[in-house]
Design a protein around this motif. Structure first.
Motif, mmCIF file in Angstrom:
data_model
loop_
_atom_site.group_PDB
_atom_site.id
_atom_site.type_symbol
_atom_site.label_atom_id
_atom_site.label_comp_id
_atom_site.label_asym_id
_atom_site.label_seq_id
_atom_site.Cartn_x
_atom_site.Cartn_y
_atom_site.Cartn_z
ATOM 1 N N PHE A 4 0.835 -1.198 0.000
ATOM 2 C CA PHE A 4 0.000 0.000 0.000
ATOM 3 C C PHE A 4 0.870 1.248 0.000
ATOM 4 O O PHE A 4 0.676 2.152 -0.805
ATOM 5 N N ARG A 5 1.835 1.294 0.886
ATOM 6 C CA ARG A 5 2.713 2.468 0.979
ATOM 7 C C ARG A 5 3.557 2.640 -0.277
ATOM 8 O O ARG A 5 3.804 3.757 -0.718
ATOM 9 N N ASP A 6 4.005 1.532 -0.853
ATOM 10 C CA ASP A 6 4.753 1.609 -2.108
ATOM 11 C C ASP A 6 3.882 2.198 -3.215
ATOM 12 O O ASP A 6 4.341 3.024 -4.009
ATOM 13 N N SER A 7 2.637 1.762 -3.259
ATOM 14 C CA SER A 7 1.714 2.278 -4.271
ATOM 15 C C SER A 7 1.446 3.757 -4.076
ATOM 16 O O SER A 7 1.412 4.524 -5.043
ATOM 17 N N VAL A 8 1.254 4.170 -2.820
ATOM 18 C CA VAL A 8 1.032 5.585 -2.522
ATOM 19 C C VAL A 8 2.260 6.387 -2.936
ATOM 20 O O VAL A 8 2.149 7.438 -3.580
ATOM 21 N N GLU A 9 3.432 5.890 -2.596
ATOM 22 C CA GLU A 9 4.666 6.602 -2.922
ATOM 23 C C GLU A 9 4.835 6.768 -4.433
ATOM 24 O O GLU A 9 5.285 7.810 -4.905
ATOM 25 N N SER A 10 4.450 5.772 -5.200
ATOM 26 C CA SER A 10 4.600 5.858 -6.653
ATOM 27 C C SER A 10 3.675 6.914 -7.268
ATOM 28 O O SER A 10 3.925 7.379 -8.383
ATOM 29 N N LEU A 11 2.624 7.296 -6.551
ATOM 30 C CA LEU A 11 1.669 8.278 -7.068
ATOM 31 C C LEU A 11 1.993 9.715 -6.660
ATOM 32 O O LEU A 11 1.325 10.653 -7.101
ATOM 33 N N ILE A 12 3.009 9.913 -5.857
ATOM 34 C CA ILE A 12 3.354 11.263 -5.383
ATOM 35 C C ILE A 12 3.632 12.230 -6.539
ATOM 36 O O ILE A 12 3.119 13.355 -6.520
ATOM 37 N N PRO A 13 4.418 11.864 -7.555
ATOM 38 C CA PRO A 13 4.654 12.834 -8.634
ATOM 39 C C PRO A 13 3.379 13.305 -9.335
ATOM 40 O O PRO A 13 3.227 14.500 -9.614
ATOM 41 N N SER A 14 2.437 12.407 -9.585
ATOM 42 C CA SER A 14 1.201 12.839 -10.244
ATOM 43 C C SER A 14 0.327 13.667 -9.300
ATOM 44 O O SER A 14 -0.339 14.606 -9.740
ATOM 45 N N LEU A 15 0.343 13.361 -8.009
ATOM 46 C CA LEU A 15 -0.383 14.183 -7.044
ATOM 47 C C LEU A 15 0.192 15.594 -7.005
ATOM 48 O O LEU A 15 -0.549 16.582 -6.975
ATOM 49 N N ARG A 16 1.511 15.688 -6.995
ATOM 50 C CA ARG A 16 2.164 17.005 -6.971
ATOM 51 C C ARG A 16 1.844 17.787 -8.236
ATOM 52 O O ARG A 16 1.556 18.983 -8.182
ATOM 53 N N ARG A 17 1.893 17.132 -9.380
ATOM 54 C CA ARG A 17 1.617 17.803 -10.652
ATOM 55 C C ARG A 17 0.190 18.359 -10.653
ATOM 56 O O ARG A 17 -0.046 19.509 -11.000
#
Length: 162
Positions: A4-17
């Motif tokens: 779960f945390r790995d998946s959340v971490e992988s989405l950080i760049p798109s969340l920031r954008r």
């Protein structure tokens, strides 16, 4: 680290954008993303499956709505734009696009950004914004028309939110 945390971490760049495009302020966007991540990680046990990306966008969108409601109670400051006539074509075009996006009402801007910038489907945007797909399509059509008119120089008046 959990899946779960790995998946959340992988989405950080798109969340920031998305947050940066939505707020037009890097610091506010970073705060929104951080708050989104804190809420998501605290609520890990509440996530029962489904589309993690949509869930995170929903959290971020709701946090931004709450932030904007809070700001609405404060005096409004008008942003000044640099009207440098010596700006290069691409720089000036970038400013024009930023102005056109800034002139959109919040709901239209967020739909346009989620569909065009983040590549989400209408259904995903409808779920994130808790509105029918038809409303997403209507907001997107209005946003596109507004941006097009703005860039063509007609600079339309703001329309109401549907």
């Amino acid at each position: 680290m959990s899946a779960f945390r790995d998946s959340v971490e992988s989405l950080i760049p798109s969340l920031r954008r998305y947050a940066r495009a939505l707020t037009r302020d890097a610091d506010i966007a970073d705060d929104l993303v951080q708050d989104t991540l804190v809420r998501a990680l605290r609520s890990e046990k509440l996530f029962i499956g489904g589309d993690l990306r949509s869930w995170l966008y929903t959290i971020l969108t709701n946090l931004n709505r709450n932030r904007r409601r809070s700001l609405a109670r404060r005096p409004h400051m008008t942003e000044l734009f640099d009207n440098n006539p010596d700006a290069s074509g691409t720089e000036a075009e970038g400013r024009d696009i930023a102005r056109a996006l800034a002139a959109l009402v919040e709901d239209q801007r967020s739909v346009l950004l989620l569909v065009m910038l983040e590549g989400l489907s209408y259904r995903e945007v409808a779920e994130i914004q808790s509105v029918p797909i038809g409303t997403v399509m209507s907001r997107l059509a209005r946003a596109r028309a507004h941006v097009k008119a703005y860039l063509e120089g007609t600079r339309p008046a703001l329309r109401s939110v549907k």
